[in-house]
Design a protein around this motif. Sequence first.
Motif, PDB file in Angstrom:
ATOM      1  N   ARG A 132       0.848  -1.183   0.000  1.00 13.68           N
ATOM      2  CA  ARG A 132       0.000   0.000   0.000  1.00 13.68           C
ATOM      3  C   ARG A 132       0.889   1.239   0.000  1.00 13.68           C
ATOM      4  NH1 ARG A 132      -3.354  -0.343   5.465  1.00 13.68           N
ATOM      5  NH2 ARG A 132      -3.446   1.934   5.269  1.00 13.68           N
ATOM      6  N   PRO A 133       0.410   2.386  -0.467  1.00 12.10           N
ATOM      7  CA  PRO A 133       1.266   3.583  -0.540  1.00 12.10           C
ATOM      8  C   PRO A 133       1.875   3.991   0.793  1.00 12.10           C
ATOM      9  CG  PRO A 133      -0.715   3.896  -1.850  1.00 12.10           C
ATOM     10  CD  PRO A 133      -0.904   2.610  -1.096  1.00 12.10           C
ATOM     11  N   ASP A 134       1.148   3.775   1.891  1.00  7.54           N
ATOM     12  CA  ASP A 134       1.679   4.144   3.209  1.00  7.54           C
ATOM     13  C   ASP A 134       2.222   2.933   3.958  1.00  7.54           C
ATOM     14  OD1 ASP A 134      -0.730   2.912   3.691  1.00  7.54           O
ATOM     15  OD2 ASP A 134      -1.505   4.455   5.051  1.00  7.54           O
ATOM     16  N   HIS A 135       2.659   1.930   3.204  1.00 12.70           N
ATOM     17  CA  HIS A 135       3.268   0.733   3.785  1.00 12.70           C
ATOM     18  C   HIS A 135       4.428   1.113   4.706  1.00 12.70           C
ATOM     19  CE1 HIS A 135       4.625  -3.506   3.794  1.00 12.70           C
ATOM     20  NE2 HIS A 135       5.845  -3.021   3.707  1.00 12.70           N
ATOM     21  N   VAL A 184       6.350  11.552   8.032  1.00 10.58           N
ATOM     22  CA  VAL A 184       5.242  12.128   7.275  1.00 10.58           C
ATOM     23  C   VAL A 184       4.042  11.183   7.255  1.00 10.58           C
ATOM     24  CG1 VAL A 184       5.926  11.194   5.020  1.00 10.58           C
ATOM     25  CG2 VAL A 184       4.717  13.401   5.151  1.00 10.58           C
ATOM     26  N   ASN A 185       4.278   9.924   7.583  1.00  9.41           N
ATOM     27  CA  ASN A 185       3.258   8.872   7.514  1.00  9.41           C
ATOM     28  C   ASN A 185       2.715   8.584   8.915  1.00  9.41           C
ATOM     29  OD1 ASN A 185       1.711   6.594   7.081  1.00  9.41           O
ATOM     30  ND2 ASN A 185       3.390   5.326   6.320  1.00  9.41           N
ATOM     31  N   PRO A 186       1.454   8.880   9.184  1.00  5.55           N
ATOM     32  CA  PRO A 186       0.915   8.618  10.534  1.00  5.55           C
ATOM     33  C   PRO A 186       0.942   7.134  10.911  1.00  5.55           C
ATOM     34  CG  PRO A 186      -0.844   9.289   9.010  1.00  5.55           C
ATOM     35  CD  PRO A 186       0.454   9.541   8.319  1.00  5.55           C
ATOM     36  N   ARG A 187       0.820   6.239   9.930  1.00 12.65           N
ATOM     37  CA  ARG A 187       0.887   4.810  10.241  1.00 12.65           C
ATOM     38  C   ARG A 187       2.291   4.440  10.730  1.00 12.65           C
ATOM     39  NH1 ARG A 187       0.423   0.963   7.092  1.00 12.65           N
ATOM     40  NH2 ARG A 187      -0.873  -0.376   8.416  1.00 12.65           N
ATOM     41  N   ALA A 188       3.318   5.102  10.176  1.00 11.48           N
ATOM     42  CA  ALA A 188       4.679   4.836  10.636  1.00 11.48           C
ATOM     43  C   ALA A 188       4.839   5.246  12.094  1.00 11.48           C
ATOM     44  CB  ALA A 188       5.686   5.574   9.756  1.00 11.48           C
ATOM     45  N   LEU A 189       4.269   6.375  12.464  1.00 16.04           N
ATOM     46  CA  LEU A 189       4.369   6.823  13.855  1.00 16.04           C
ATOM     47  C   LEU A 189       3.622   5.866  14.786  1.00 16.04           C
ATOM     48  CD1 LEU A 189       3.954  10.669  13.336  1.00 16.04           C
ATOM     49  CD2 LEU A 189       6.063   9.378  13.710  1.00 16.04           C
ATOM     50  N   TRP A 190       2.500   5.323  14.309  1.00 16.68           N
ATOM     51  CA  TRP A 190       1.785   4.320  15.103  1.00 16.68           C
ATOM     52  C   TRP A 190       2.664   3.091  15.318  1.00 16.68           C
ATOM     53  CZ3 TRP A 190      -1.074  -0.301  13.232  1.00 16.68           C
ATOM     54  CH2 TRP A 190      -1.861  -0.890  14.228  1.00 16.68           C
ATOM     55  N   MET A 191       3.328   2.657  14.244  1.00 17.07           N
ATOM     56  CA  MET A 191       4.236   1.514  14.361  1.00 17.07           C
ATOM     57  C   MET A 191       5.398   1.827  15.305  1.00 17.07           C
ATOM     58  SD  MET A 191       2.988  -0.871  12.310  1.00 17.07           S
ATOM     59  CE  MET A 191       2.056  -1.118  10.775  1.00 17.07           C
ATOM     60  N   THR A 192       5.919   3.044  15.229  1.00 12.89           N
ATOM     61  CA  THR A 192       7.002   3.437  16.134  1.00 12.89           C
ATOM     62  C   THR A 192       6.560   3.307  17.592  1.00 12.89           C
ATOM     63  OG1 THR A 192       8.069   4.924  14.562  1.00 12.89           O
ATOM     64  CG2 THR A 192       8.433   5.385  16.890  1.00 12.89           C
TER      65      THR A 192
END
Length: 494
Positions: A132-135, A184-192
Amino acid sequence: MSETLRPLPPHLADRLRGILLDADYTVSGVRDRLGDTAARALAREQLIPALRATGGEERLGLLLRLWWLGEAVPEAALRALPLADLAAAGLLTVRDGLVRALVQVKPWELADGRPGYVVSDPTVRPGQGQPRPDHVVGAGGASQTLARLIVDGPVERALDLGSGCGVQSLHLAERAQRVCATDVNPRALWMTRLSCALSGVDGVETREGSLYRPVEGERFDLIVSNPPFVVTPGPARYTYRESDLPGDSVCAEIVASAPAHLTDGGWCQLLANWLHVDGEDWRDRVGDWVAGTGCSGWVVQRDVQDPAEYVELWLRDSCEQGSPEYTARYDAWLDYFEREGIKGIGFGWICLRNDAAQDATVRVEELRHEIDQPVGPYLPDVVDGAMTAHRLTDAALLAARVATAPGVREERISVPGALDPERILLRQTAGLRRVAQVGTVEAALAGVCDGTIPVGPLLDAIAELIGQDPATLRERTPAALRGLIAEGFFRVAR
């Protein structure tokens, strides 16, 4: 906030972490459970050996199939997991008696040996579509490279610029009192946040935004980044690897803006791509990025790929081999490289220290051979050596007390029976493991320099032994010795 981006309650994070640790779901435990063959196959994204190695109802095998391999596991076999709570937190689904993970949880070893966990999107493998684009990609070889590059602490504040799955935040938290992670990706911050929670790491703050915008006006003692540096012909398709800035300018921008966000003596360390453009030396290109920053530092090129290799790598990365778009994307990418005169793409690292000095220098070089890991503990010495050599005038060098660095050995290569060697080499047996071909005078200095006598008198004594004019040696030796100091074969006594 999206339903899938709910925070993981602390009690649930602690419970899941306890379950993972109790099952020995750690780097060493997984390595032992899989065995060498399955582990190597898994590194090639081949699952069958790992699935064979993790069959049955044993706990560690079940957890591996669920959290790492992405396989459906019978609900009845996972009763020790709080399935309803984990489903509510967006980490898995339970349907028709089968449990499927919505994230990948991989064990990770922190610098102090403690077990940690890195949470990311499940790996997309060939035949499973495209990311997905925000993978959010998991930790891999590049993550390990950067982690081993980070200088030692302790420091007060650290910045993980483009945190992704948060793996570098875990390492920064071992060095810094406070860590700020941006993406820039909110999903990345969630994963962090998930990675930190499952690793028992506190003190990491997350902020959404591009590059330095979320920390405008703030300074840090240590900035680390594995940025989206992939060079593409069009708009970014995947946030984890591409930016909307053209060419290699995202790395140039991180470097140019670093001094404004570094404390005095603070470090900025990043992995980077840079272009090899027809008619241009790549060293000049990257050198222009760091010129005028007031930073000393070290730029290293570890690999270079031609345009076709580069395109194939990243089309493989996004699982586009065999897709209808593969040929068109390949052609468009090569067309772009041809238009821009791009002959290759270099990969390596950039390490800058904010010395705020007009005479600061950054050493730019290529190192393809194996070096000692981790680099971080001895990286400041590498930069100090280059700065010392840069600042020493000939007169100052002749007056300096210089010592041969520990671990340096001399090798002489000659035809059997010859009186004189064909070549004399100095070899570092640790650290960067450089090899330098030297002359008789430099070899003699390596044999006698112990930091007690200035270089000038030593050269006078060597000149007498080899029957040369002392003034001539004093004139011609400093340039060669300065290079050997910069490369770490000699150290200037303080």
